[in-house]
Scaffold this motif. Structure first.
Motif, PDB file in Angstrom:
ATOM      1  N   THR A 117      39.352  40.019  72.686  1.00  0.00           N
ATOM      2  CA  THR A 117      39.180  39.515  74.045  1.00  0.00           C
ATOM      3  C   THR A 117      38.109  40.342  74.751  1.00  0.00           C
ATOM      4  OG1 THR A 117      41.518  38.912  74.128  1.00  0.00           O
ATOM      5  CG2 THR A 117      40.340  39.040  76.226  1.00  0.00           C
ATOM      6  N   PRO A 118      37.113  39.703  75.362  1.00  0.00           N
ATOM      7  CA  PRO A 118      36.089  40.479  76.085  1.00  0.00           C
ATOM      8  C   PRO A 118      36.712  41.373  77.156  1.00  0.00           C
ATOM      9  CG  PRO A 118      35.410  38.184  75.839  1.00  0.00           C
ATOM     10  CD  PRO A 118      36.842  38.259  75.392  1.00  0.00           C
ATOM     11  N   THR A 119      36.140  42.557  77.339  1.00  0.00           N
ATOM     12  CA  THR A 119      36.646  43.498  78.334  1.00  0.00           C
ATOM     13  C   THR A 119      35.472  44.221  78.984  1.00  0.00           C
ATOM     14  OG1 THR A 119      38.275  45.254  78.718  1.00  0.00           O
ATOM     15  CG2 THR A 119      36.890  45.465  76.759  1.00  0.00           C
ATOM     16  N   ASP A 120      35.752  44.956  80.035  1.00  0.00           N
ATOM     17  CA  ASP A 120      34.732  45.731  80.748  1.00  0.00           C
ATOM     18  C   ASP A 120      35.188  47.189  80.768  1.00  0.00           C
ATOM     19  OD1 ASP A 120      32.961  46.952  82.481  1.00  0.00           O
ATOM     20  OD2 ASP A 120      32.992  45.349  83.972  1.00  0.00           O
ATOM     21  N   LEU A 121      34.670  47.990  79.851  1.00  0.00           N
ATOM     22  CA  LEU A 121      35.105  49.379  79.738  1.00  0.00           C
ATOM     23  C   LEU A 121      34.646  50.222  80.918  1.00  0.00           C
ATOM     24  CD1 LEU A 121      34.601  49.814  75.913  1.00  0.00           C
ATOM     25  CD2 LEU A 121      36.741  50.105  77.141  1.00  0.00           C
ATOM     26  N   GLN A 122      33.506  49.895  81.505  1.00  0.00           N
ATOM     27  CA  GLN A 122      33.058  50.646  82.669  1.00  0.00           C
ATOM     28  C   GLN A 122      34.030  50.461  83.827  1.00  0.00           C
ATOM     29  OE1 GLN A 122      28.959  50.190  83.736  1.00  0.00           O
ATOM     30  NE2 GLN A 122      29.163  51.269  85.663  1.00  0.00           N
ATOM     31  N   ALA A 123      34.534  49.236  84.001  1.00  0.00           N
ATOM     32  CA  ALA A 123      35.504  48.982  85.068  1.00  0.00           C
ATOM     33  C   ALA A 123      36.803  49.746  84.841  1.00  0.00           C
ATOM     34  CB  ALA A 123      35.778  47.485  85.172  1.00  0.00           C
ATOM     35  N   LYS A 124      37.064  50.103  83.590  1.00  0.00           N
ATOM     36  CA  LYS A 124      38.267  50.876  83.266  1.00  0.00           C
ATOM     37  C   LYS A 124      38.045  52.379  83.408  1.00  0.00           C
ATOM     38  CE  LYS A 124      40.165  47.458  80.037  1.00  0.00           C
ATOM     39  NZ  LYS A 124      40.657  47.197  78.654  1.00  0.00           N
ATOM     40  N   GLY A 125      36.814  52.778  83.774  1.00  0.00           N
ATOM     41  CA  GLY A 125      36.541  54.183  84.005  1.00  0.00           C
ATOM     42  C   GLY A 125      35.732  54.879  82.942  1.00  0.00           C
ATOM     43  N   TRP A 126      35.248  54.146  81.931  1.00  0.00           N
ATOM     44  CA  TRP A 126      34.532  54.775  80.819  1.00  0.00           C
ATOM     45  C   TRP A 126      33.032  54.746  81.051  1.00  0.00           C
ATOM     46  CZ3 TRP A 126      37.270  57.569  77.565  1.00  0.00           C
ATOM     47  CH2 TRP A 126      38.642  57.307  77.450  1.00  0.00           C
TER      48      TRP A 126
ATOM     49  N   GLN B  21      31.827  44.203  74.025  1.00  0.00           N
ATOM     50  CA  GLN B  21      32.989  45.009  74.381  1.00  0.00           C
ATOM     51  C   GLN B  21      34.225  44.139  74.191  1.00  0.00           C
ATOM     52  OE1 GLN B  21      32.573  47.428  78.095  1.00  0.00           O
ATOM     53  NE2 GLN B  21      30.605  46.391  78.305  1.00  0.00           N
ATOM     54  N   LEU B  22      35.208  44.675  73.483  1.00  0.00           N
ATOM     55  CA  LEU B  22      36.391  43.898  73.121  1.00  0.00           C
ATOM     56  C   LEU B  22      37.664  44.691  73.314  1.00  0.00           C
ATOM     57  CD1 LEU B  22      35.181  42.482  69.670  1.00  0.00           C
ATOM     58  CD2 LEU B  22      35.290  41.197  71.813  1.00  0.00           C
ATOM     59  N   SER B  23      38.759  43.976  73.573  1.00  0.00           N
ATOM     60  CA  SER B  23      40.110  44.532  73.490  1.00  0.00           C
ATOM     61  C   SER B  23      40.820  43.813  72.362  1.00  0.00           C
ATOM     62  CB  SER B  23      40.871  44.329  74.803  1.00  0.00           C
ATOM     63  OG  SER B  23      40.381  45.164  75.815  1.00  0.00           O
ATOM     64  N   ARG B  24      41.487  44.580  71.481  1.00  0.00           N
ATOM     65  CA  ARG B  24      42.131  43.985  70.314  1.00  0.00           C
ATOM     66  C   ARG B  24      43.490  44.616  70.084  1.00  0.00           C
ATOM     67  NH1 ARG B  24      39.637  45.939  66.046  1.00  0.00           N
ATOM     68  NH2 ARG B  24      40.593  44.407  64.695  1.00  0.00           N
ATOM     69  N   LYS B  25      44.362  43.850  69.453  1.00  0.00           N
ATOM     70  CA  LYS B  25      45.645  44.359  69.001  1.00  0.00           C
ATOM     71  C   LYS B  25      45.525  44.724  67.525  1.00  0.00           C
ATOM     72  CE  LYS B  25      48.262  43.837  72.681  1.00  0.00           C
ATOM     73  NZ  LYS B  25      48.903  44.998  73.348  1.00  0.00           N
ATOM     74  N   ILE B  26      45.921  45.953  67.170  1.00  0.00           N
ATOM     75  CA  ILE B  26      45.846  46.363  65.766  1.00  0.00           C
ATOM     76  C   ILE B  26      47.223  46.727  65.224  1.00  0.00           C
ATOM     77  CG2 ILE B  26      43.457  47.122  65.886  1.00  0.00           C
ATOM     78  CD1 ILE B  26      44.408  49.961  66.203  1.00  0.00           C
TER      79      ILE B  26
ATOM     80  N   ASP C 258      40.419  49.336  72.673  1.00  0.00           N
ATOM     81  CA  ASP C 258      39.193  48.811  73.255  1.00  0.00           C
ATOM     82  C   ASP C 258      38.019  49.271  72.400  1.00  0.00           C
ATOM     83  OD1 ASP C 258      40.494  47.593  75.393  1.00  0.00           O
ATOM     84  OD2 ASP C 258      40.307  49.353  76.681  1.00  0.00           O
ATOM     85  N   GLN C 259      36.989  48.438  72.316  1.00  0.00           N
ATOM     86  CA  GLN C 259      35.870  48.736  71.430  1.00  0.00           C
ATOM     87  C   GLN C 259      34.551  48.360  72.080  1.00  0.00           C
ATOM     88  OE1 GLN C 259      36.005  46.513  67.777  1.00  0.00           O
ATOM     89  NE2 GLN C 259      34.294  47.594  66.843  1.00  0.00           N
ATOM     90  N   LEU C 260      33.599  49.290  72.023  1.00  0.00           N
ATOM     91  CA  LEU C 260      32.221  49.044  72.428  1.00  0.00           C
ATOM     92  C   LEU C 260      31.345  49.135  71.187  1.00  0.00           C
ATOM     93  CD1 LEU C 260      29.814  48.871  74.494  1.00  0.00           C
ATOM     94  CD2 LEU C 260      29.896  51.383  74.555  1.00  0.00           C
ATOM     95  N   VAL C 261      30.492  48.126  70.965  1.00  0.00           N
ATOM     96  CA  VAL C 261      29.567  48.133  69.833  1.00  0.00           C
ATOM     97  C   VAL C 261      28.151  48.343  70.344  1.00  0.00           C
ATOM     98  CG1 VAL C 261      28.636  46.862  67.869  1.00  0.00           C
ATOM     99  CG2 VAL C 261      31.038  46.587  68.498  1.00  0.00           C
ATOM    100  N   LEU C 262      27.452  49.302  69.735  1.00  0.00           N
ATOM    101  CA  LEU C 262      26.047  49.571  70.004  1.00  0.00           C
ATOM    102  C   LEU C 262      25.244  49.245  68.749  1.00  0.00           C
ATOM    103  CD1 LEU C 262      26.569  53.174  71.466  1.00  0.00           C
ATOM    104  CD2 LEU C 262      26.361  51.070  72.805  1.00  0.00           C
ATOM    105  N   SER C 263      24.025  48.757  68.902  1.00  0.00           N
ATOM    106  CA  SER C 263      23.198  48.469  67.731  1.00  0.00           C
ATOM    107  C   SER C 263      21.730  48.647  68.050  1.00  0.00           C
ATOM    108  CB  SER C 263      23.440  47.043  67.229  1.00  0.00           C
ATOM    109  OG  SER C 263      22.609  46.751  66.117  1.00  0.00           O
TER     110      SER C 263
ATOM    111  N   VAL D 264      30.724  60.661  75.796  1.00  0.00           N
ATOM    112  CA  VAL D 264      31.576  59.736  76.553  1.00  0.00           C
ATOM    113  C   VAL D 264      32.295  60.495  77.666  1.00  0.00           C
ATOM    114  CG1 VAL D 264      33.550  58.165  76.439  1.00  0.00           C
ATOM    115  CG2 VAL D 264      31.888  58.236  74.562  1.00  0.00           C
ATOM    116  N   GLN D 265      32.381  59.862  78.812  1.00  0.00           N
ATOM    117  CA  GLN D 265      33.101  60.420  79.949  1.00  0.00           C
ATOM    118  C   GLN D 265      34.141  59.415  80.438  1.00  0.00           C
ATOM    119  OE1 GLN D 265      29.852  61.232  82.703  1.00  0.00           O
ATOM    120  NE2 GLN D 265      29.902  63.398  82.151  1.00  0.00           N
ATOM    121  N   TYR D 266      35.266  59.965  80.940  1.00  0.00           N
ATOM    122  CA  TYR D 266      36.299  59.119  81.504  1.00  0.00           C
ATOM    123  C   TYR D 266      36.527  59.517  82.954  1.00  0.00           C
ATOM    124  CZ  TYR D 266      40.798  56.913  82.394  1.00  0.00           C
ATOM    125  OH  TYR D 266      41.814  56.170  82.942  1.00  0.00           O
TER     126      TYR D 266
END
Length: 331
Positions: free
Chosen positions: A223-232, A245-250, A257-262, A323-325
């Motif tokens: 599910t798309p998510t916004d990690l910056q809005a969560k404080g990251w 940026q995704l949120s997933r159940k594992i 939560d996952q951020l992909v850079l390329s 990374v900062q929180y």
């Protein structure tokens, strides 16, 4: 240190995110020579009919895969069958694939990815001339009985790996690829051991091996998510841009939560999950490696942070430590 189990787990998670992000790498100015070359290779992987077996060596792990790829009136179709370990195969129709696990009588539907071998690019790759130098050569080689031309994609810095590739002289299809560390040593490689092209592809090459009637059906997605809005807050390495940026159940009551850079060739994922004292009491901070894949884990506030990518170990370490929180209450 190495750690095959955790490495495979995070590699699968990185792969899923790339399924969901195909074609979304930002476009920047780039050298037309490297553009043309990479587009030829990628187009061959997407448009040709071929079937064969390729072998992938990642560190001490060697895996063989049977691959068939056909383009017809319905679009792109593909079949991948693992020849080592747990029996499994994935059947792709354009943007959707179904992976079959006969030992578990399980079918998992998920978005399809087209960046795997013999593809090279993550997205359109138009910014790569800024980060890699393409060095073509007239040196010929033979892979799987076919003549191919060797060339190199040399990293312009130590943040990423270089690549040596051999492409078919007639079709431009990638037949072999080697990943090179900053010292020029091979850290992983993949190559066809056998291959057929065009009308030589067997008519039954795409047929599923198992009857899945009555098997359990699952769907894997994020599910798309916004990690910056969560404080990251993240500081990508030079040339790497956010892709998805995704949120997933594992697992039960276990989300990530996952951020992909390329940068168009290499990818780095940053995973964020809540620290659980019972579940994570034996998890260690630090790095692990398998072939070209490096992982770095650290504890940040009440979270586990994991950086994963086919880039040098120092790169994933630097990504993780940058990374900062900032808790919401502090905004």
């Amino acid at each position: 240190m190495t750690g095959a189990g955790p490495v495979r787990r995070w590699a699968r998670a990185l792969g899923l995110a790339l399924l969901l992000s195909a074609g979304s790498v930002p476009v920047l100015a780039a050298s037309p020579d490297i553009d043309d070359f990479l587009q030829q290779v990628q187009t061959a992987a997407r448009t040709l009919d071929f079937a064969g077996v390729y072998v992938y060596q990642q560190g001490a792990v060697i895996q063989s895969t049977r691959l068939a790829h056909v383009v017809d009136g319905t679009g792109e179709r593909e079949r991948l069958e693992a020849l080592d370990g747990e029996p499994r195969e994935c059947l792709r129709q354009n943007d959707i694939q179904r992976c079959l696990y006969p030992d578990r009588k399980l079918v998992v539907a998920q978005p399809a990815r087209s960046d795997h071998f013999p593809g090279l690019l993550l997205g359109d790759g138009r910014s790569l001339g800024k980060r890699y130098e393409w060095k073509p050569s007239s040196r010929a080689y033979r892979v799987a009985g076919r003549r191919c031309t060797v060339s190199e994609l040399l990293a312009r810095d130590r943040l990423r790996y270089s690549y040596r590739v051999c492409t078919d002289q007639k079709t431009h299809l990638l037949l072999k690829s080697q990943t090179l560390d900053p010292r020029g040593h091979i850290v992983d490689q993949v190559a066809f051991g056998s291959i057929r092209l065009g009308t030589d592809v067997p008519t039954n090459a795409l047929d599923a091996k198992w009857d899945t009637h009555g098997w359990k059906q699952e769907t894997e997605s994020g599910t798309p998510t916004d990690l910056q809005a969560k404080g990251w807050r993240f500081s990508p390495p030079a040339g790497f841009a956010p892709v998805v940026q995704l949120s997933r159940k594992i697992g039960p009551n276990h989300g990530v939560d996952q951020l992909v850079l390329s940068d168009g060739l290499a990818a780095i994922s940053i995973f964020v999950e809540t620290f659980d004292p019972k579940r994570d009491q034996n998890v260690k901070q630090g790095g692990m490696r398998q072939g070209a894949l490096n992982i770095y884990r650290l504890r940040l506030a009440s979270y586990w942070l994991t950086a994963v990518g086919e880039v040098p170990a120092q790169t994933v370490r630097d990504v993780a430590h940058a990374v900062q929180y900032v808790p919401k209450a502090a905004h």
